[in-house]
Design an enzyme around this catalytic site. Sequence first.
Site, mmCIF file in Angstrom:
data_model
loop_
_atom_site.group_PDB
_atom_site.id
_atom_site.type_symbol
_atom_site.label_atom_id
_atom_site.label_comp_id
_atom_site.label_asym_id
_atom_site.label_seq_id
_atom_site.Cartn_x
_atom_site.Cartn_y
_atom_site.Cartn_z
ATOM 1 N N LYS A 4 115.201 12.134 62.687
ATOM 2 C CA LYS A 4 113.682 12.574 62.226
ATOM 3 C C LYS A 4 113.661 13.207 60.994
ATOM 4 O O LYS A 4 114.652 13.733 60.627
ATOM 5 C CB LYS A 4 113.063 13.206 63.418
ATOM 6 N N TYR A 61 104.723 4.543 67.805
ATOM 7 C CA TYR A 61 104.302 5.554 68.869
ATOM 8 C C TYR A 61 102.829 5.313 69.463
ATOM 9 O O TYR A 61 102.191 6.059 69.994
ATOM 10 C CB TYR A 61 104.228 7.074 68.243
ATOM 11 N N PHE A 111 98.675 14.967 70.877
ATOM 12 C CA PHE A 111 99.725 15.358 69.841
ATOM 13 C C PHE A 111 99.979 14.219 68.854
ATOM 14 O O PHE A 111 100.782 14.100 68.219
ATOM 15 C CB PHE A 111 100.772 15.823 70.356
ATOM 16 N N ARG A 113 120.216 9.221 75.521
ATOM 17 C CA ARG A 113 119.689 10.393 76.401
ATOM 18 C C ARG A 113 120.553 11.608 76.525
ATOM 19 O O ARG A 113 119.897 12.857 76.395
ATOM 20 C CB ARG A 113 118.559 10.089 77.384
ATOM 21 N N THR A 150 113.602 16.503 75.631
ATOM 22 C CA THR A 150 112.441 16.465 74.382
ATOM 23 C C THR A 150 112.202 17.795 73.821
ATOM 24 O O THR A 150 112.343 18.032 72.626
ATOM 25 C CB THR A 150 111.235 15.783 75.046
ATOM 26 N N ARG A 204 119.635 18.006 70.297
ATOM 27 C CA ARG A 204 118.518 18.657 70.098
ATOM 28 C C ARG A 204 118.841 20.162 70.257
ATOM 29 O O ARG A 204 117.827 21.096 69.647
ATOM 30 C CB ARG A 204 117.457 18.140 71.201
ATOM 31 N N ASN A 212 111.753 17.628 66.796
ATOM 32 C CA ASN A 212 113.045 17.434 67.631
ATOM 33 C C ASN A 212 114.312 16.552 67.394
ATOM 34 O O ASN A 212 115.018 16.492 67.965
ATOM 35 C CB ASN A 212 112.568 17.363 69.030
ATOM 36 N N HIS A 243 115.010 10.768 68.007
ATOM 37 C CA HIS A 243 114.286 10.128 68.874
ATOM 38 C C HIS A 243 115.520 9.159 69.664
ATOM 39 O O HIS A 243 116.259 8.747 69.110
ATOM 40 C CB HIS A 243 113.154 9.072 68.383
ATOM 41 N N GLU A 289 111.834 -1.309 70.583
ATOM 42 C CA GLU A 289 111.975 -0.463 69.453
ATOM 43 C C GLU A 289 112.828 -0.902 68.154
ATOM 44 O O GLU A 289 112.872 -0.581 66.947
ATOM 45 C CB GLU A 289 112.370 0.862 69.712
#
Length: 141
Positions: free
Chosen positions: A10, A50, A58, A86, A92, A103, A113, A116, A127
């Site tokens: 990100k 998203y 948010f 993950r 998250t 993270r 964070n 993704h 995605e």
Amino acid sequence: MSNRTFAIIKPDAVKAGNTGKIYDRILSAGFNILSAKLIKMTIDQAKGFYAVHAERPFYGELTEFMSSGQSMVLALEKENAVLAWRDTIGATNPDEAAEGTIRKDFATSIGENAVHGSDSDENAKIEIGFFFTESELIANH
Ligand code: CMP
């Protein structure tokens, strides 16, 4: 079970100069990188990507942030890739992320964070398709 997942390094992580370190974590965790590109998302791309979060409070903050600077999108391959990625990135919210996760080490807040990861095989396919054509996904084995 699918062997593909989708990742984003990100804007916060790219801006902080952590792209290379995170890329290295991806390879160290045993993922094949099928494709990667550095992009600057448009606000419309961020909103589309998203869209499942459109009703969340948010959503505005998230889509502004995701279109605020460069990010790297990646299609990753590994056995049970969604779960494996993950596990590699952690929770998250970085305050809840396990030691040694991306993270925990690079994220600054729940919004910024660092990375993704897709949450299911079904979403991984959607995605990956959002940013890559099938011919851009290159198996190196
Ligand atoms: P990501 O895995 O990219 O999926 C959705 C994103 O929404 C998530 O990471 C967070 O960056 C963001 N997000 C989730 N909850 C919040 C929140 N409470 N405030 C701001 N951003 C959030």
